[in-house]
Design a protein around this motif. Structure first.
Motif, PDB file in Angstrom:
ATOM      1  N   GLU A 183       0.792  -1.234   0.000  1.00  0.00           N
ATOM      2  CA  GLU A 183       0.000   0.000   0.000  1.00  0.00           C
ATOM      3  C   GLU A 183       0.825   1.286   0.000  1.00  0.00           C
ATOM      4  O   GLU A 183       0.252   2.371  -0.004  1.00  0.00           O
ATOM      5  N   TRP A 184       2.146   1.176  -0.013  1.00  0.00           N
ATOM      6  CA  TRP A 184       2.973   2.381   0.055  1.00  0.00           C
ATOM      7  C   TRP A 184       3.638   2.720  -1.274  1.00  0.00           C
ATOM      8  O   TRP A 184       4.680   3.370  -1.312  1.00  0.00           O
ATOM      9  N   ARG A 185       3.052   2.253  -2.373  1.00  0.00           N
ATOM     10  CA  ARG A 185       3.612   2.579  -3.687  1.00  0.00           C
ATOM     11  C   ARG A 185       3.579   4.088  -3.895  1.00  0.00           C
ATOM     12  O   ARG A 185       2.634   4.763  -3.495  1.00  0.00           O
ATOM     13  N   ILE A 186       4.587   4.582  -4.562  1.00  0.00           N
ATOM     14  CA  ILE A 186       4.681   5.995  -4.912  1.00  0.00           C
ATOM     15  C   ILE A 186       4.284   6.112  -6.377  1.00  0.00           C
ATOM     16  O   ILE A 186       4.777   5.330  -7.211  1.00  0.00           O
ATOM     17  N   PRO A 187       3.412   7.050  -6.720  1.00  0.00           N
ATOM     18  CA  PRO A 187       2.999   7.177  -8.126  1.00  0.00           C
ATOM     19  C   PRO A 187       4.217   7.266  -9.056  1.00  0.00           C
ATOM     20  O   PRO A 187       5.153   8.026  -8.811  1.00  0.00           O
ATOM     21  N   GLY A 188       4.187   6.440 -10.091  1.00  0.00           N
ATOM     22  CA  GLY A 188       5.250   6.451 -11.083  1.00  0.00           C
ATOM     23  C   GLY A 188       6.441   5.553 -10.781  1.00  0.00           C
ATOM     24  O   GLY A 188       7.291   5.347 -11.646  1.00  0.00           O
ATOM     25  N   GLU A 189       6.524   5.009  -9.569  1.00  0.00           N
ATOM     26  CA  GLU A 189       7.676   4.150  -9.272  1.00  0.00           C
ATOM     27  C   GLU A 189       7.562   2.839 -10.034  1.00  0.00           C
ATOM     28  O   GLU A 189       6.473   2.371 -10.348  1.00  0.00           O
ATOM     29  N   ARG A 190       8.716   2.266 -10.331  1.00  0.00           N
ATOM     30  CA  ARG A 190       8.790   0.946 -10.960  1.00  0.00           C
ATOM     31  C   ARG A 190       9.458   0.007  -9.973  1.00  0.00           C
ATOM     32  O   ARG A 190      10.579   0.262  -9.536  1.00  0.00           O
ATOM     33  N   ARG A 191       8.780  -1.076  -9.644  1.00  0.00           N
ATOM     34  CA  ARG A 191       9.329  -2.047  -8.701  1.00  0.00           C
ATOM     35  C   ARG A 191      10.286  -2.980  -9.427  1.00  0.00           C
ATOM     36  O   ARG A 191      10.142  -3.232 -10.632  1.00  0.00           O
ATOM     37  N   VAL A 192      11.251  -3.497  -8.673  1.00  0.00           N
ATOM     38  CA  VAL A 192      12.182  -4.477  -9.206  1.00  0.00           C
ATOM     39  C   VAL A 192      12.372  -5.579  -8.167  1.00  0.00           C
ATOM     40  O   VAL A 192      12.620  -5.310  -6.998  1.00  0.00           O
ATOM     41  N   LYS A 193      12.177  -6.804  -8.609  1.00  0.00           N
ATOM     42  CA  LYS A 193      12.410  -7.989  -7.784  1.00  0.00           C
ATOM     43  C   LYS A 193      13.870  -8.378  -7.992  1.00  0.00           C
ATOM     44  O   LYS A 193      14.353  -8.441  -9.132  1.00  0.00           O
ATOM     45  N   ILE A 194      14.568  -8.630  -6.887  1.00  0.00           N
ATOM     46  CA  ILE A 194      15.989  -8.951  -6.956  1.00  0.00           C
ATOM     47  C   ILE A 194      16.211 -10.343  -6.378  1.00  0.00           C
ATOM     48  O   ILE A 194      15.779 -10.634  -5.263  1.00  0.00           O
TER      49      ILE A 194
END
Length: 145
Positions: free
Chosen positions: A110-121
């Motif tokens: 629930e803490w996503r920032i608008p426009g951020e792209r997540r990356v799984k490492i």
């Protein structure tokens, strides 16, 4: 690749906070608290593209993860490894949601920032150990060397 013992896997399966150490471009350490999990034989965590840890790991894939028992700080697990894959897109978003479910009980992060792209490492562990008490000296080092 180091095998993760059942005991280490139990620590990872629990919603414990881990400290991730990476190397900054100037050689200094960078440490971040992280949510982690395991996928097969790999450690997995998630961040956003452009974060310091993500940039550090694209430059130098070495990592160290540590976690201590909050009731007994002398009981701890340390994992060394190297990043073997960065995954973006839907798979990274789903990974972040799985971590949020594990750590805070929500179906979505629930803490996503608008426009951020997540990356799984994904990290290949090269050494993993559970330590209780004081670690013994390495061979050839210490009072009897």
């Amino acid at each position: 690749m180091a095998e993760l013992s059942e005991q280490v896997r139990e620590w990872i399966a629990a919603a414990k906070f881990w400290h991730l150490a990476t190397v900054n471009r100037d050689g200094s350490p960078h440490v971040s608290p992280m949510w982690i999990d395991v996928e097969g034989d790999h450690i997995v965590f998630n961040t956003a593209v452009g974060r310091v840890k993500e940039e550090n790991l694209r430059h130098d894939p070495r990592v160290s993860l540590s976690c201590m028992d909050t009731d007994n700080p002398y009981d701890r697990v340390v994992i060394h490894g190297r990043v073997v894959e960065f995954v973006e897109g839907d798979e990274a978003e789903l990974c972040m949601d799985r971590l949020a479910k594990k750590y805070v009980g929500t179906d979505r992060f629930e803490w996503r920032i608008p426009g951020e792209r997540r990356v799984k490492i994904l990290v290949e562990p090269t050494r993993a150990r559970h330590v209780v008490g004081v670690e013994p000296f390495r061979r050839g080092i210490g009072p009897d060397a």
